[in-house]
Design a protein around this motif. Sequence first.
Motif, PDB file in Angstrom:
ATOM      1  N   THR A  59     -21.038  21.742  37.553  1.00 17.33           N
ATOM      2  CA  THR A  59     -20.478  21.925  36.121  1.00 17.33           C
ATOM      3  C   THR A  59     -20.829  23.509  35.951  1.00 17.33           C
ATOM      4  O   THR A  59     -20.035  24.091  35.202  1.00 17.33           O
ATOM      5  N   LEU A  60     -21.991  24.009  36.305  1.00 20.06           N
ATOM      6  CA  LEU A  60     -22.161  25.346  35.940  1.00 20.06           C
ATOM      7  C   LEU A  60     -21.188  26.314  36.992  1.00 20.06           C
ATOM      8  O   LEU A  60     -20.730  27.020  36.194  1.00 20.06           O
ATOM      9  N   GLU A  61     -20.754  25.880  37.895  1.00 16.21           N
ATOM     10  CA  GLU A  61     -20.067  26.574  38.597  1.00 16.21           C
ATOM     11  C   GLU A  61     -18.579  26.633  37.841  1.00 16.21           C
ATOM     12  O   GLU A  61     -17.920  27.666  37.960  1.00 16.21           O
ATOM     13  N   ASN A  62     -18.322  25.426  37.399  1.00 15.99           N
ATOM     14  CA  ASN A  62     -16.821  25.429  36.497  1.00 15.99           C
ATOM     15  C   ASN A  62     -17.063  26.329  35.286  1.00 15.99           C
ATOM     16  O   ASN A  62     -16.068  27.053  35.055  1.00 15.99           O
ATOM     17  N   LEU A  63     -17.992  26.384  34.877  1.00 19.32           N
ATOM     18  CA  LEU A  63     -18.397  27.063  33.598  1.00 19.32           C
ATOM     19  C   LEU A  63     -17.923  28.639  34.137  1.00 19.32           C
ATOM     20  O   LEU A  63     -17.575  29.464  33.473  1.00 19.32           O
ATOM     21  N   ARG A  64     -18.656  28.802  35.183  1.00 18.02           N
ATOM     22  CA  ARG A  64     -18.749  30.423  35.694  1.00 18.02           C
ATOM     23  C   ARG A  64     -17.168  30.887  35.829  1.00 18.02           C
ATOM     24  O   ARG A  64     -16.672  31.758  35.555  1.00 18.02           O
ATOM     25  N   ASP A  65     -16.445  29.831  36.442  1.00 18.74           N
ATOM     26  CA  ASP A  65     -14.960  29.937  36.738  1.00 18.74           C
ATOM     27  C   ASP A  65     -14.311  30.329  35.493  1.00 18.74           C
ATOM     28  O   ASP A  65     -13.523  31.036  35.536  1.00 18.74           O
ATOM     29  N   GLU A  66     -14.643  29.396  34.493  1.00 17.41           N
ATOM     30  CA  GLU A  66     -13.796  29.462  33.326  1.00 17.41           C
ATOM     31  C   GLU A  66     -14.165  30.921  32.603  1.00 17.41           C
ATOM     32  O   GLU A  66     -13.225  31.590  32.198  1.00 17.41           O
ATOM     33  N   MET A  67     -15.562  31.578  32.686  1.00 17.09           N
ATOM     34  CA  MET A  67     -15.768  32.615  32.207  1.00 17.09           C
ATOM     35  C   MET A  67     -14.942  33.730  32.936  1.00 17.09           C
ATOM     36  O   MET A  67     -14.632  34.722  32.290  1.00 17.09           O
ATOM     37  N   ARG A  68     -15.028  33.749  34.279  1.00 11.66           N
ATOM     38  CA  ARG A  68     -14.407  34.567  35.223  1.00 11.66           C
ATOM     39  C   ARG A  68     -12.879  34.704  34.689  1.00 11.66           C
ATOM     40  O   ARG A  68     -12.331  35.847  34.884  1.00 11.66           O
ATOM     41  N   GLY A  71     -12.223  36.982  32.136  1.00 10.63           N
ATOM     42  CA  GLY A  71     -12.788  38.219  32.375  1.00 10.63           C
ATOM     43  C   GLY A  71     -14.150  38.422  32.118  1.00 10.63           C
ATOM     44  O   GLY A  71     -14.665  39.640  32.206  1.00 10.63           O
ATOM     45  N   GLY A  72     -15.037  37.130  31.902  1.00 16.01           N
ATOM     46  CA  GLY A  72     -16.432  37.484  31.862  1.00 16.01           C
ATOM     47  C   GLY A  72     -17.078  37.087  33.207  1.00 16.01           C
ATOM     48  O   GLY A  72     -16.599  37.088  34.087  1.00 16.01           O
ATOM     49  N   ASP A  73     -18.288  36.795  32.928  1.00 13.68           N
ATOM     50  CA  ASP A  73     -19.219  36.352  34.202  1.00 13.68           C
ATOM     51  C   ASP A  73     -20.302  35.693  33.675  1.00 13.68           C
ATOM     52  O   ASP A  73     -20.901  35.609  32.744  1.00 13.68           O
ATOM     53  N   LEU A  74     -21.054  34.768  34.771  1.00 11.05           N
ATOM     54  CA  LEU A  74     -22.179  34.039  34.442  1.00 11.05           C
ATOM     55  C   LEU A  74     -22.899  34.357  35.559  1.00 11.05           C
ATOM     56  O   LEU A  74     -22.716  34.304  36.839  1.00 11.05           O
ATOM     57  N   LEU A  75     -24.240  35.330  35.190  1.00 15.62           N
ATOM     58  CA  LEU A  75     -25.234  35.591  36.302  1.00 15.62           C
ATOM     59  C   LEU A  75     -26.118  34.360  36.472  1.00 15.62           C
ATOM     60  O   LEU A  75     -26.821  33.713  35.857  1.00 15.62           O
ATOM     61  N   PHE A  76     -26.160  33.863  37.935  1.00 13.00           N
ATOM     62  CA  PHE A  76     -26.837  32.956  38.548  1.00 13.00           C
ATOM     63  C   PHE A  76     -28.277  33.577  39.077  1.00 13.00           C
ATOM     64  O   PHE A  76     -28.219  34.186  39.957  1.00 13.00           O
ATOM     65  N   VAL A 214     -25.563  32.717  45.609  1.00 10.07           N
ATOM     66  CA  VAL A 214     -26.893  31.934  45.566  1.00 10.07           C
ATOM     67  C   VAL A 214     -26.362  30.470  45.019  1.00 10.07           C
ATOM     68  O   VAL A 214     -26.773  29.333  45.821  1.00 10.07           O
ATOM     69  N   LEU A 215     -25.548  30.463  44.195  1.00 11.85           N
ATOM     70  CA  LEU A 215     -24.965  29.105  43.481  1.00 11.85           C
ATOM     71  C   LEU A 215     -24.355  28.482  44.393  1.00 11.85           C
ATOM     72  O   LEU A 215     -24.408  27.154  44.661  1.00 11.85           O
ATOM     73  N   GLU A 216     -23.523  29.102  45.121  1.00 11.68           N
ATOM     74  CA  GLU A 216     -22.766  28.283  46.437  1.00 11.68           C
ATOM     75  C   GLU A 216     -23.407  27.754  47.497  1.00 11.68           C
ATOM     76  O   GLU A 216     -23.421  26.697  47.744  1.00 11.68           O
ATOM     77  N   THR A 217     -24.638  28.509  47.661  1.00 12.80           N
ATOM     78  CA  THR A 217     -25.583  28.006  48.494  1.00 12.80           C
ATOM     79  C   THR A 217     -26.237  26.794  48.172  1.00 12.80           C
ATOM     80  O   THR A 217     -26.449  25.829  49.033  1.00 12.80           O
ATOM     81  N   TYR A 218     -26.539  26.790  46.910  1.00 10.63           N
ATOM     82  CA  TYR A 218     -27.493  25.713  46.493  1.00 10.63           C
ATOM     83  C   TYR A 218     -26.335  24.536  46.516  1.00 10.63           C
ATOM     84  O   TYR A 218     -26.665  23.311  46.806  1.00 10.63           O
ATOM     85  N   ILE A 219     -25.092  24.886  46.114  1.00  6.22           N
ATOM     86  CA  ILE A 219     -24.160  23.608  46.139  1.00  6.22           C
ATOM     87  C   ILE A 219     -23.779  23.100  47.653  1.00  6.22           C
ATOM     88  O   ILE A 219     -24.087  21.871  47.850  1.00  6.22           O
ATOM     89  N   GLU A 220     -23.986  24.059  48.387  1.00  5.89           N
ATOM     90  CA  GLU A 220     -23.660  23.549  49.996  1.00  5.89           C
ATOM     91  C   GLU A 220     -24.782  22.642  50.167  1.00  5.89           C
ATOM     92  O   GLU A 220     -24.723  21.493  51.059  1.00  5.89           O
ATOM     93  N   GLU A 221     -26.086  23.065  50.061  1.00  3.63           N
ATOM     94  CA  GLU A 221     -27.130  22.636  50.357  1.00  3.63           C
ATOM     95  C   GLU A 221     -27.434  21.297  49.956  1.00  3.63           C
ATOM     96  O   GLU A 221     -27.804  20.137  50.660  1.00  3.63           O
ATOM     97  N   THR A 222     -27.263  21.060  48.514  1.00  2.58           N
ATOM     98  CA  THR A 222     -27.612  19.846  47.843  1.00  2.58           C
ATOM     99  C   THR A 222     -26.418  18.976  48.316  1.00  2.58           C
ATOM    100  O   THR A 222     -26.707  17.668  48.431  1.00  2.58           O
ATOM    101  N   SER A 223     -25.068  19.361  48.613  1.00  2.00           N
ATOM    102  CA  SER A 223     -23.823  18.344  48.818  1.00  2.00           C
ATOM    103  C   SER A 223     -24.490  17.607  49.999  1.00  2.00           C
ATOM    104  O   SER A 223     -24.160  16.705  50.252  1.00  2.00           O
TER     105      SER A 223
END
Length: 487
Positions: A59-68, A71-76, A214-223
């Motif tokens: 969900t966080l990744e989705n939010l970050r993509d929406e922000m990007r 033109g914005g960003d979400l710092l994890f 980092v977010l991608e790594t957490y997603i990969e590890e948790t998956s």
Amino acid sequence: MSDYGIHWFRRDLRLTGNAALERNLARHPGRVLGVFTFDRKFLARPDFSHGRFLFFLRTLENLRDEMRALGGDLLFLDEGPDAAFPSLLDTLRKSSLGLPKMVSFNRDYEPFARARDLRLSELFENRYGLLIHSERDHLLVEPEELSKDDEGGFYQVYSPFKRKWLGIFANGETNSRLREVGKWLKNGPPEFALRWDNPAFVKTGKPIFKQTGVLETYIEETSKRVPASLVARGPKIGHAAAKEALKNFRDDWLAGYGEQRDIPSLSGTSKISVYLKNGTLTVPQVICLLKLTADSPHIKYFQELIWREFYYHILYHCPRVENEAFLKKYANLPWGNNPEWFKKWCEGRTGYPIVDAGMRQLNETGWMHNRVRMVVASFLTKDLLIDWKWGEKYFMEKLLDGDLAPNNGGWQWAASTGCDPQPYFRIFNPTSQGEKFDPEGKYVKQWVPELAGVPVKTIHDPKNPIVDHSVQRNLALALYKAARAPQ
Ligand SMILES: Cc1cc2nc3c(=O)[nH]c(=O)nc-3n(C[C@H](O)[C@H](O)[C@H](O)COP(=O)(O)OP(=O)(O)OC[C@H]3O[C@@H](n4cnc5c(N)ncnc54)[C@H](O)[C@@H]3O)c2cc1C
């Protein structure tokens, strides 16, 4: 460099109808940076759930993509807020951007979150001189707004709480969020235009912070730790998906909700709890979309949303319920806590078809129908005589919508240790519950396939049960009675 703000996302993972973010953007148009801080300690929680964590991360990744995309960003930030913010703010102070002017966030009512927000607010204000802007979001009526008229104190019983809640809602003037809902009910939700300049990264040429994946790594590890079948069957991610789920419910099921909500073989409930938990959707948005009013024909559905607020209210005013029985007389019930029985309950192998179906639905999908949650919780506490805290924890390990306030409230309700006028002798009979709410055995047959060939007439009869309900019922009555006896 013009002023900018930081919005601290926590359990408000959406851009539309996000009050604190909107206020920040109104002050700093196009110049608000999203930040999420992750505390690794969270991974070691005893009730940690890989499934729920993965849903949260995606969900966080989705939010970050929406922000990007805007033109914005979400710092994890891969640290808890107490460490992450000083290091972020010190870096910003030394950079060409300087410090932000404001930090905004939406309020959270869990005991640990309230303590955290007090600490961090002090840090923002006193050490960095930042403006803080916080808003209601997770609840529509906040616990402090609901005190008893004459006596003071807080509501401990649902019905008077609901009357008061609906009174405040109907009035609509007490706070800005309610006024806004009133407006939305007439006009529909406002368009939320965002213009992002992305202060920290893109426009400065040289990025001040590098997103290190980092977010991608957490997603990969948790998956790797979540069964693929659970991901495949799980809910879709993000605000748009949440809205779509709610619209489908409105079109197909809302009109019949009062009658169908207790039938677990139907898709008669909205399944939005998972979105409300992370703030992908909020109660005001649900109210707007479903056009709920205090005298709405869909009051039954409205009442369920109020149950959710009620349990937050209890947790807020009586935080000790997180660790103990609301009713002190039941704080030390001498539970049997048979580990073999507990294992069978977890696996859905008790021999009681409706209980086993519910537990298997939970294990396989991360969700269980509300009626069956009540049945399995009653069975664990009143038939197996196992501490409700064991069941509460197991639910938290498995539920994608696992949420402290409603989970604790639901368990204490079922165990009769909670704030409910119903006496301790409300004990669900799993056989008759099955016959009443799953008369054709469809739900049982879906989740307990080995019973597929059993005739409807006997589908809910126990099959090699681990306990005898009528015997256990009497033991439970005696257990509670002894605890009530004067010492
Ligand atoms: C033992 C037990 C444990 C529970 N644990 C949780 C939990 O961890 N997280 C959680 O969100 N809910 C919990 N519930 C409440 C309820 O079962 C779920 O909210 C509901 O099943 C979610 O499905 P839905 O969104 O389709 O609900 P709907 O019937 O469509 O209801 C709409 C919304 O109202 C709220 N709601 C509905 N029923 C309840 C209720 N009994 N108590 C509080 N809020 C309610 C939820 O936010 C829900 O999404 C628990 C209930 C019990 C009996």
